[in-house]
Design an enzyme around this catalytic site. Structure first.
Site, PDB file in Angstrom:
ATOM      1  N   HIS A  97       0.837  -1.204   0.000  1.00 20.14           N
ATOM      2  CA  HIS A  97       0.000   0.000   0.000  1.00 20.14           C
ATOM      3  C   HIS A  97       0.876   1.260   0.000  1.00 20.14           C
ATOM      4  CE1 HIS A  97      -3.707   2.239   1.307  1.00 20.14           C
ATOM      5  NE2 HIS A  97      -2.774   3.089   1.703  1.00 20.14           N
ATOM      6  N   GLU A  98       1.794   1.330   0.953  1.00 23.25           N
ATOM      7  CA  GLU A  98       2.631   2.532   1.047  1.00 23.25           C
ATOM      8  C   GLU A  98       3.521   2.670  -0.183  1.00 23.25           C
ATOM      9  OE1 GLU A  98       1.701   4.617   3.057  1.00 23.25           O
ATOM     10  OE2 GLU A  98       0.520   3.295   4.350  1.00 23.25           O
ATOM     11  N   GLU A 140      -6.034   7.462  -2.782  1.00 22.71           N
ATOM     12  CA  GLU A 140      -5.752   6.076  -2.412  1.00 22.71           C
ATOM     13  C   GLU A 140      -5.762   5.130  -3.619  1.00 22.71           C
ATOM     14  OE1 GLU A 140      -4.629   5.139   0.444  1.00 22.71           O
ATOM     15  OE2 GLU A 140      -4.970   7.044   1.483  1.00 22.71           O
ATOM     16  N   HIS A 152     -15.307  11.287  12.717  1.00 22.12           N
ATOM     17  CA  HIS A 152     -14.838  11.541  11.356  1.00 22.12           C
ATOM     18  C   HIS A 152     -15.514  12.765  10.754  1.00 22.12           C
ATOM     19  CE1 HIS A 152     -13.258   7.428  11.253  1.00 22.12           C
ATOM     20  NE2 HIS A 152     -12.576   7.808  10.204  1.00 22.12           N
ATOM     21  N   ILE A 153     -16.820  12.884  10.952  1.00 22.96           N
ATOM     22  CA  ILE A 153     -17.520  13.960  10.235  1.00 22.96           C
ATOM     23  C   ILE A 153     -17.814  15.179  11.111  1.00 22.96           C
ATOM     24  CG2 ILE A 153     -18.511  12.283   8.619  1.00 22.96           C
ATOM     25  CD1 ILE A 153     -21.255  12.989   9.828  1.00 22.96           C
ATOM     26  N   PHE A 154     -17.836  15.017  12.449  1.00 18.79           N
ATOM     27  CA  PHE A 154     -18.118  16.192  13.286  1.00 18.79           C
ATOM     28  C   PHE A 154     -16.876  16.726  13.990  1.00 18.79           C
ATOM     29  CE2 PHE A 154     -22.337  14.088  13.150  1.00 18.79           C
ATOM     30  CZ  PHE A 154     -22.963  15.070  12.399  1.00 18.79           C
ATOM     31  N   GLY A 209     -13.519  15.730  12.700  1.00 17.46           N
ATOM     32  CA  GLY A 209     -12.375  15.696  11.782  1.00 17.46           C
ATOM     33  C   GLY A 209     -12.730  16.168  10.392  1.00 17.46           C
ATOM     34  N   GLY A 210     -11.922  15.798   9.443  1.00 19.33           N
ATOM     35  CA  GLY A 210     -12.045  16.381   8.112  1.00 19.33           C
ATOM     36  C   GLY A 210     -12.855  15.575   7.115  1.00 19.33           C
ATOM     37  N   TYR A 211     -13.617  14.592   7.565  1.00 25.23           N
ATOM     38  CA  TYR A 211     -14.334  13.744   6.612  1.00 25.23           C
ATOM     39  C   TYR A 211     -15.758  14.211   6.322  1.00 25.23           C
ATOM     40  CZ  TYR A 211     -10.829  10.091   6.201  1.00 25.23           C
ATOM     41  OH  TYR A 211      -9.692   9.384   5.903  1.00 25.23           O
TER      42      TYR A 211
HETATM   43 ZN    ZN Z   1      -3.022   5.173   1.920  1.00 26.51          ZN
END
Ligand code: ZN
Length: 700
Positions: free
Chosen positions: A482-483, A512, A614-616, A618-620
């Site tokens: 992945h990386e 991704e 995630h949504i409240f 952070g940035g998602y």
């Molecule tokens: Zn990734």
């Protein structure tokens, strides 16, 4: 250099070298170097603003040059925070962090620069620029617009007020979740209640008990208890998977799913306010909803396109999700549970079923994956796919730890393309968890020379023990792939403007693609088997284990898909058509969808949104769908190779060349939909993801 700056001459963060001097940088270098760079950057920025003329050379070139000292100083500091952390380094970083953030805000929100960029965008100069240069300008204009640069007077004032309030509310939201999570615990004292627990959970929960009760004379132990279970995931998840005490599972689930929904940490009103403010912010910027604002800087063209993807995946996954549920219900009934399955039973029976179906241990798999052999297999794969050669660079290179390896990447004719650091092993005392790719130096022109990219690849693999090499879990193998996929986009870029070269400027629902694309090769039998050798016998991975690994990948993928979509669709509905000033509470949006999608109705006291960080927090926000969107892209990209024939070397290298020339070479220098179409010849389709996940109506 001024007189009082003499010590700066020796500061490793300020030297002009090929690579940052990782072996010499010390916490005491941070503050003087960063302040020095900031003050010069401020002077240069004022010059740029004063002389701003609407041409690339007068505006964009000096702006690019402004970033270079940060690459050699601020970049390495951030990197060392991740791989060689210490209290001193953290303190030094924190004391200058605000100054760096304010400078970058001032730079991105400069009205003079914004207006000059607009003149370029609408004038003659535009036609003289190449597409990558145009993209640099488009992205800068978009970021500035989203930051409110174009607003004036009262509107501007209100916009700033909203930004402030939102940032406070989001922080409050996250703190409430943290506090509510910390506040709850369940202490277990009866040995019959720990039947079936993995060793690790016993140890962890005894340790947690001791930390909470330091005054107890008798210390808790893994075997004798007491055991303290908390709502932190490393405690909560294994407990829900293994506790045979149904009553206690219910108690814990209730605490988890009602977190931050009452009392001092009640997030219900905060959610309502956040949604209302985001909507107002979007309106000020000229969008109909916050979802539209969010999608303005993403690959997905509009809310309808995201909904279309969700619907297609739901239609396919729903029967599988229901079947997964029936399988669990049957196993539970056969095992003597008389009540129908409830939410606090799902993780438990899912684990029992998994054990029944794919009986293998992680340790068994590890014996086949020796790190040096896996790396060799990875390099030979990218040579087959992209005609590049990866080899160790044995020059004396400044490193932050002796385990770090340095490699160069060459074209098939030996021409250098890039290089990368690989920091493979976990070092819990100084390195953060997880795995990541980061740019050390981007590709750009510097002093009339093209500087090639240098990339960081950091993993947290199992270190070697004794004279054995590192033996990797299968998860560690896929993580490395992945990386490396992210790394390929950073290294094979052909773009010379740092703002859009490599992964820079790639819309984040598309970022991704190369990484997940590479993971697919871990399920291609010849590729995977080719990089295995049992540490004692040298035998490759047996077929039987390969099939189990492959089947385990798709275990309950129907249910998992539906859950992800439930979260994503709730996020989208709340940020698009939901009216935060109406009478319906936000929780009803989630519950209505849950009733439609899940095999059992939502738990009566459920307050899922109150902890949906995630949504409240952070940035998602209006971006949770990105997880699935990116999976669709990477699966569809991989299917181009399947169509060519995975075992046909010529066809694979032709398709690989096309992938390299489009997705890897262009990176952020064009809109990702355009780039994807150049590779695939059409827009993305969900067909491949459904097939790879075993959700296409056929048995694998
Ligand atoms: Zn990734």
């Amino acid at each position: 250099m001024r007189k009082d700056d003499t010590s700066l001459q020796d500061n490793p963060l300020l030297q002009k070298t090929d690579l940052p001097l990782f072996d010499q940088i010390k916490p005491e270098h941070v503050i003087p170097a960063v302040r020095h760079i900031l003050s010069r950057a401020e002077t240069n920025l004022q010059k740029i603003e004063k002389n701003a003329a609407p041409t690339w050379n007068d505006l964009l070139k000096p702006l690019e040059e402004l970033e270079v000292p940060f690459e050699y100083a601020w970049g390495p500091i951030g990197h060392l925070l991740g791989v060689k952390n210490s209290e001193e380094l953290r303190e030094a970083h924190e004391s200058v962090l605000n100054e760096v953030v304010s400078f970058s805000l001032r730079l991105n929100q400069s009205p003079v620069i914004y207006k000059t960029l607009e003149v370029i965008r609408n004038g003659d100069e535009w036609t003289k620029l190449d597409p990558a240069q145009q993209r640099v300008i488009e992205l800068k204009l978009r970021a500035a617009r989203h930051a409110g640069v174009a607003l004036e007077g009262q509107e501007k004032e209100r916009f700033n007020e909203i930004a402030n309030e939102l940032s406070q509310l989001q922080t409050k939201f996250s703190n409430n979740v943290l506090d509510a999570t910390k506040q709850f615990s369940l202490t277990i004292t009866k040995p019959e209640d720990i039947k079936g627990w993995p060793e690790n959970l016993k140890q962890l929960s005894a340790q947690s008990y001791n930390q909470e009760n330091p005054e107890d004379e008798k210390k808790a132990s893994g075997d004798a208890g007491p055991w303290r279970i908390t709502l932190d995931l490393p405690s909560f998840i294994p407990f829900m998977q293994h506790s045979q005490n149904r009553q206690q599972r219910h108690e814990l689930y209730h605490a988890y799913i009602t977190r931050a929904s009452e009392g001092d940490w009640d997030n219900r009103n905060i959610i309502q306010k956040i949604l209302a403010l985001r909507k107002e912010k979007a309106h000020l910027l000229g969008f109909n909803s916050f979802a539209e604002l969010s999608l303005d800087s993403k690959m997905a063209p509009d809310v309808q396109a995201v909904d279309r993807m969700s619907q297609e995946l739901i239609t396919a996954a729903r029967p599988y999700s229901d079947a997964d549920f029936k399988d669990m219900q049957k196993l539970a009934t056969d095992s003597g549970q008389t009540d129908p399955l409830e939410h606090w039973d799902l993780a438990y029976w899912s684990e029992r079923l998994r054990e029944k179906r794919f009986e293998y241990t992680e340790n068994e798999i590890r014996q086949y994956f020796q790190l040096p052999k896996v790396i060799e297999g990875l390099f030979s794969l990218v040579q087959r796919l992209f005609s590049i050669i990866v080899e160790p660079d044995n020059q004396a290179i400044p490193k932050w730890h002796p385990d770090v390896q340095y490699y160069k990447v060459l074209d098939k004719d030996g021409k250098p393309l890039a290089s990368f650091f690989l920091d493979p092993y976990s070092r819990p005392h100084e390195k953060r968890g997880g795995a990541w790719m980061d740019e050390c130096l981007g590709r750009r022109w510097l002093d009339n020379k093209l500087r090639l990219p240098v990339i960081h690849l950091c993993c947290n693999g199992t270190p070697p023990v004794g004279d054995q090499p590192s033996l990797m879990s299968f998860g560690e193998v896929t993580t490395l792939f992945h990386e490396f996929g992210h790394g390929l986009q950073g290294m094979l870029t052909q773009i010379d403007y740092a703002a859009v070269s490599g992964i820079n400027g790639v819309e984040w629902d598309a970022v991704e693609l190369p990484s997940q694309f590479m993971e697919n090769w871990c399920y291609h039998q010849p590729t995977l088997t080719g990089m295995t050798a049992h540490v004692e016998t040298g035998e490759p991975l047996p077929d039987e284990l390969f099939y189990k690994i492959k089947a385990a990948k798709n275990y309950q993928s129907g249910y998992a898909t539906i859950r992800q979509l439930l979260f994503g669709m709730s996020d989208m509905r709340l940020h698009n058509e939901f009216n935060p000033d109406g009478t319906e509470p936000p929780s009803e949006v989630y519950r209505a969808l849950a009733r439609k999608l899940l095999p059992i109705p939502p738990y009566e006291s459920e307050q899922f949104l109150c902890a949906f960080g995630h949504i409240f927090g952070g940035g998602y926000s209006a971006g949770y769908y990105s997880y699935k969107w990116a999976e669709v892209l990477s699966a569809d990209a991989f299917s181009a190779f399947e169509e060519a024939g995975l075992d046909n070397a010529v066809a694979i290298s032709e398709t690989g060349a096309r992938f390299r020339d489009t997705i890897l070479a262009t990176g952020g220098a064009a809109h990702p939909m355009q780039v994807f179409k150049r590779f695939r010849g059409r827009e993305p389709s969900t067909e491949a993801l459904l097939r790879h996940s075993g959700l296409n109506g056929k048995t694998a």
